[in-house]
Design a protein around this motif. Structure first.
Motif, short mmCIF file in Angstrom:
data_model
loop_
_atom_site.label_atom_id
_atom_site.label_comp_id
_atom_site.label_asym_id
_atom_site.label_seq_id
_atom_site.Cartn_x
_atom_site.Cartn_y
_atom_site.Cartn_z
N CYS A 46 73.77 24.43 -23.57
CA CYS A 46 74.44 25.51 -24.29
C CYS A 46 74.79 26.68 -23.38
CB CYS A 46 73.55 26.01 -25.43
SG CYS A 46 73.27 24.78 -26.71
N ASN A 47 73.97 26.92 -22.39
CA ASN A 47 74.11 28.12 -21.58
C ASN A 47 74.98 27.90 -20.35
OD1 ASN A 47 73.69 30.76 -20.92
ND2 ASN A 47 71.69 30.44 -20.03
N GLY A 48 74.93 26.75 -19.73
CA GLY A 48 75.69 26.50 -18.51
C GLY A 48 76.94 25.69 -18.77
N SER A 49 77.68 25.45 -17.72
CA SER A 49 78.89 24.65 -17.87
C SER A 49 78.52 23.17 -17.82
CB SER A 49 79.88 24.97 -16.75
OG SER A 49 79.39 24.47 -15.52
N ALA A 50 79.41 22.34 -18.30
CA ALA A 50 79.18 20.91 -18.31
C ALA A 50 79.08 20.36 -16.89
CB ALA A 50 80.29 20.21 -19.08
N GLN A 51 79.86 20.92 -15.96
CA GLN A 51 79.82 20.46 -14.57
C GLN A 51 78.46 20.74 -13.94
OE1 GLN A 51 83.22 22.52 -12.95
NE2 GLN A 51 84.36 20.60 -12.80
N GLU A 52 77.91 21.93 -14.20
CA GLU A 52 76.59 22.26 -13.67
C GLU A 52 75.54 21.32 -14.22
OE1 GLU A 52 75.44 26.35 -14.20
OE2 GLU A 52 77.42 27.06 -13.62
N LEU A 53 75.62 21.02 -15.50
CA LEU A 53 74.65 20.13 -16.13
C LEU A 53 74.74 18.74 -15.52
CD1 LEU A 53 72.51 19.59 -18.24
CD2 LEU A 53 74.33 19.16 -19.88
N ARG A 54 75.97 18.21 -15.35
CA ARG A 54 76.13 16.89 -14.74
C ARG A 54 75.59 16.87 -13.32
NH1 ARG A 54 80.91 16.28 -18.03
NH2 ARG A 54 82.12 17.56 -16.63
N ALA A 55 75.82 17.94 -12.56
CA ALA A 55 75.32 18.01 -11.18
C ALA A 55 73.80 18.02 -11.15
CB ALA A 55 75.88 19.26 -10.49
N LYS A 56 73.18 18.76 -12.07
CA LYS A 56 71.71 18.80 -12.12
C LYS A 56 71.14 17.44 -12.50
CE LYS A 56 71.32 23.70 -13.22
NZ LYS A 56 70.95 24.69 -14.24
N VAL A 57 71.76 16.77 -13.45
CA VAL A 57 71.30 15.45 -13.86
C VAL A 57 71.46 14.45 -12.72
CG1 VAL A 57 71.78 13.50 -15.41
CG2 VAL A 57 71.67 15.83 -16.31
N ALA A 58 72.60 14.49 -12.03
CA ALA A 58 72.83 13.58 -10.90
C ALA A 58 71.81 13.83 -9.80
CB ALA A 58 74.26 13.75 -10.37
N GLU A 59 71.52 15.09 -9.52
CA GLU A 59 70.54 15.42 -8.48
C GLU A 59 69.15 14.92 -8.87
OE1 GLU A 59 68.53 19.31 -6.33
OE2 GLU A 59 70.38 19.55 -7.47
N GLU A 60 68.79 15.12 -10.11
CA GLU A 60 67.47 14.66 -10.58
C GLU A 60 67.38 13.13 -10.54
OE1 GLU A 60 63.70 15.16 -11.36
OE2 GLU A 60 65.07 16.84 -11.11
N ASN A 61 68.47 12.46 -10.87
CA ASN A 61 68.49 11.00 -10.78
C ASN A 61 68.31 10.51 -9.34
OD1 ASN A 61 68.78 10.63 -13.52
ND2 ASN A 61 71.01 10.45 -13.43
N ARG A 62 69.00 11.17 -8.40
CA ARG A 62 68.84 10.81 -6.98
C ARG A 62 67.40 11.06 -6.52
NH1 ARG A 62 74.03 13.18 -6.66
NH2 ARG A 62 73.17 15.14 -5.95
N ARG A 63 66.82 12.17 -6.97
CA ARG A 63 65.44 12.49 -6.62
C ARG A 63 64.48 11.43 -7.16
NH1 ARG A 63 65.25 18.32 -7.98
NH2 ARG A 63 65.92 19.06 -5.98
N SER A 64 64.69 11.00 -8.37
CA SER A 64 63.79 10.01 -8.97
C SER A 64 63.91 8.64 -8.29
CB SER A 64 64.05 9.88 -10.46
OG SER A 64 65.31 9.31 -10.71
N ARG A 65 65.09 8.36 -7.73
CA ARG A 65 65.26 7.09 -7.01
C ARG A 65 64.84 7.20 -5.55
NH1 ARG A 65 70.49 6.92 -10.05
NH2 ARG A 65 71.36 8.01 -8.27
N GLY A 66 64.46 8.39 -5.11
CA GLY A 66 64.00 8.60 -3.72
C GLY A 66 65.13 8.72 -2.73
N GLU A 67 66.31 9.05 -3.18
CA GLU A 67 67.47 9.17 -2.28
C GLU A 67 67.55 10.53 -1.60
OE1 GLU A 67 70.88 8.20 -4.62
OE2 GLU A 67 70.19 6.17 -5.03
N LEU A 68 66.79 11.49 -2.04
CA LEU A 68 66.83 12.83 -1.43
C LEU A 68 65.64 13.06 -0.55
CD1 LEU A 68 68.08 15.07 -4.35
CD2 LEU A 68 69.36 14.28 -2.39
#
Length: 68
Positions: A46-68
């Motif tokens: 609700c507070n941020g833009s959709a692009q920011e939300l997608r970027a945060k989700v993508a980053e968290e997904n990469r982190r969970s897969r050990g890519e970062l």
């Protein structure tokens, strides 16, 4: 249309009602409140833009897969 509220106890053996509170009739307001009275939502959706939300989700997904 109004609403009537009454509180009473029921004797489980006889089924008799014993008033706890007298009947009270509530009349509806003419115009309902336009707001819920709650503070605004602060979640990222609700507070941020959709692009920011997608970027945060993508980053968290990469982190969970050990890519970062």
């Amino acid at each position: 249309m109004s609403m009537t509220i009454a509180v009473y106890r029921i004797n489980p053996e006889t089924g008799a009602r014993t008033p706890v509170r007298a009947k009270h009739t509530v009349k509806p307001v003419e115009v309902p409140d336009a707001t819920s009275g709650l503070p605004p939502c602060t979640c990222p959706r609700c507070n941020g833009s959709a692009q920011e939300l997608r970027a945060k989700v993508a980053e968290e997904n990469r982190r969970s897969r050990g890519e970062l």
